[in-house]
Design a protein around this motif. Structure first.
Motif, short mmCIF file in Angstrom:
data_model
loop_
_atom_site.label_atom_id
_atom_site.label_comp_id
_atom_site.label_asym_id
_atom_site.label_seq_id
_atom_site.Cartn_x
_atom_site.Cartn_y
_atom_site.Cartn_z
N ALA A 136 -8.58 -10.20 0.46
CA ALA A 136 -9.10 -10.11 -0.91
C ALA A 136 -9.71 -8.75 -1.19
O ALA A 136 -9.49 -8.16 -2.26
CB ALA A 136 -10.13 -11.21 -1.16
N ASN A 137 -10.48 -8.23 -0.24
CA ASN A 137 -11.09 -6.91 -0.42
C ASN A 137 -10.01 -5.83 -0.55
O ASN A 137 -10.14 -4.89 -1.35
CB ASN A 137 -12.01 -6.58 0.75
N PHE A 138 -8.95 -5.96 0.25
CA PHE A 138 -7.85 -5.00 0.17
C PHE A 138 -7.20 -5.04 -1.21
O PHE A 138 -6.92 -4.01 -1.82
CB PHE A 138 -6.82 -5.30 1.25
N ILE A 139 -6.95 -6.26 -1.70
CA ILE A 139 -6.31 -6.41 -3.02
C ILE A 139 -7.21 -5.86 -4.12
O ILE A 139 -6.74 -5.18 -5.05
CB ILE A 139 -5.96 -7.89 -3.26
N ASN A 140 -8.49 -6.14 -4.04
CA ASN A 140 -9.42 -5.60 -5.03
C ASN A 140 -9.42 -4.08 -5.03
O ASN A 140 -9.43 -3.44 -6.09
CB ASN A 140 -10.83 -6.13 -4.75
N ASP A 141 -9.42 -3.49 -3.84
CA ASP A 141 -9.40 -2.02 -3.75
C ASP A 141 -8.10 -1.46 -4.30
O ASP A 141 -8.11 -0.44 -5.01
CB ASP A 141 -9.58 -1.58 -2.29
N TYR A 142 -6.99 -2.13 -3.99
CA TYR A 142 -5.70 -1.66 -4.49
C TYR A 142 -5.66 -1.74 -6.02
O TYR A 142 -5.17 -0.82 -6.69
CB TYR A 142 -4.57 -2.52 -3.90
N HIS A 143 -6.18 -2.82 -6.56
CA HIS A 143 -6.22 -2.98 -8.01
C HIS A 143 -7.07 -1.90 -8.67
O HIS A 143 -6.71 -1.33 -9.70
CB HIS A 143 -6.75 -4.37 -8.37
N LYS A 144 -8.20 -1.61 -8.05
CA LYS A 144 -9.11 -0.60 -8.59
C LYS A 144 -8.49 0.79 -8.53
O LYS A 144 -8.62 1.58 -9.46
CB LYS A 144 -10.42 -0.62 -7.81
N GLU A 145 -7.79 1.08 -7.45
CA GLU A 145 -7.21 2.41 -7.26
C GLU A 145 -5.97 2.64 -8.13
O GLU A 145 -5.74 3.76 -8.59
CB GLU A 145 -6.83 2.60 -5.78
N ALA A 175 0.83 -1.21 0.00
CA ALA A 175 0.00 0.00 0.00
C ALA A 175 0.86 1.25 0.00
O ALA A 175 0.47 2.28 -0.59
CB ALA A 175 -0.93 -0.01 1.22
N ILE A 176 2.02 1.19 0.64
CA ILE A 176 2.90 2.36 0.71
C ILE A 176 3.82 2.46 -0.50
O ILE A 176 4.01 3.54 -1.06
CB ILE A 176 3.73 2.31 2.00
N LEU A 177 4.37 1.34 -0.94
CA LEU A 177 5.34 1.35 -2.04
C LEU A 177 4.69 1.41 -3.41
O LEU A 177 5.32 1.78 -4.39
CB LEU A 177 6.24 0.11 -1.94
N LYS A 178 3.42 1.01 -3.47
CA LYS A 178 2.62 1.09 -4.70
C LYS A 178 3.30 0.46 -5.92
O LYS A 178 3.58 1.12 -6.92
CB LYS A 178 2.24 2.55 -4.99
N PRO A 179 3.54 -0.84 -5.87
CA PRO A 179 4.11 -1.53 -7.04
C PRO A 179 3.12 -1.53 -8.19
O PRO A 179 1.91 -1.53 -7.98
CB PRO A 179 4.35 -2.95 -6.53
N SER A 180 3.65 -1.56 -9.41
CA SER A 180 2.79 -1.61 -10.59
C SER A 180 2.45 -3.05 -10.96
O SER A 180 1.54 -3.30 -11.74
CB SER A 180 3.45 -0.91 -11.78
#
Length: 250
Positions: free
Chosen positions: A181-190, A156-161
């Motif tokens: 899973a919800n965290f990963i989905n949100d990260y993917h969406k953002e 979440a902090i390093l924001k890998p592509s």
């Protein structure tokens, strides 16, 4: 964006990957499934240049660059992050310290401490992770599930592509799998990042619907489909009507 070409790799003179190839377009979510010991984790480690593996041939192209054999820190700087099955612990170094150091390596800009702290606290809240972990030594004394959440805090902090998840669901209970899973989905969406998931089971994929599911056997991908392929695996197993003992598609 990410392309593995005819990758053949060994460990202790045993062939693990045999002309393995995989294409992932920017922003897609792919899942690789297969039996234990078939080479799924090997692929993840080779991408990040684990020195225990010997690559005989092939290439790994990321954003137009061949990253195969490059130092791990250079691969990380290109934006690829691996969350392994068993994240290591680092005594004497806190999560805050390691992330601040990584951010300084990633960018020459000064770190906004207020923004940095806020992002860490927000990520802990989403992950249902005690904020005390921000100031704890990396994974020291943490359970298996907590280690996976700490690694996602780092993401979440390093924001890998590109995010590679090597059996992130192992060691997680039902509630934790849903949170992760919800965290990963949100990260993917953002962020629109590319995600490669390695897993044995479809439970995680019930929440994170991949664009493609691949079956690995005999050192290469033998079958590709959408999410429904994971359902077929769950109901019939890897051998029944999917692959034979030689790893060939039936």
């Amino acid at each position: 964006m990410f392309k593995v070409n005819n990758l053949t790799a060994y460990i202790e003179n045993k062939k693990i990957l045999d002309e393995f190839s995989l294409d992932i377009n920017d922003g897609e979510v792919h899942a690789i499934m297969g039996k234990n010991g078939i080479g799924k984790s090997t692929l993840c480690k080779i991408i990040l240049n684990d020195p225990h593996y010997e690559v005989k041939r092939g290439s790994i192209i990321y954003n137009g660059k061949d990253i195969l054999g490059k130092p791990t820190y250079e691969i990380a700087k290109e934006g690829i992050m691996l969350i392994s099955q068993n994240p290591i612990s680092i005594e004497g170094v806190t999560n805050m310290e390691v992330l601040r150091t990584a951010l300084r390596e990633k960018s020459s800009e000064n770190i906004n401490i207020f923004k940095f702290n806020k992002e860490m606290e927000d990520a802990c809240k989403k992950l249902e992770l005690d904020p005390k972990f921000i100031h704890k030594e990396v994974n020291v004394g943490a359970s298996g599930g907590e280690r996976k959440k700490v690694e996602l805090l780092h993401a979440a902090i390093l924001k890998p592509s590109m995010l590679i998840l090597d059996e992130i669901d192992s060691g997680l209970d039902v509630d934790a799998i849903k949170v992760v899973a919800n965290f990963i989905n949100d990260y993917h969406k953002e962020t629109g990042c590319t995600i490669l998931i390695v897993t044995h089971h479809k439970q995680l994929l019930d929440y994170i619907k991949p664009n493609y599911v691949h079956i690995l056997s005999g050192g290469k991908i033998v079958k590709t489909g959408d999410y429904h392929l994971a359902e077929e695996i769950e109901s019939s197993g890897f051998r029944s009507n999917i692959i034979d003992e030689d790893g060939k598609s039936e």
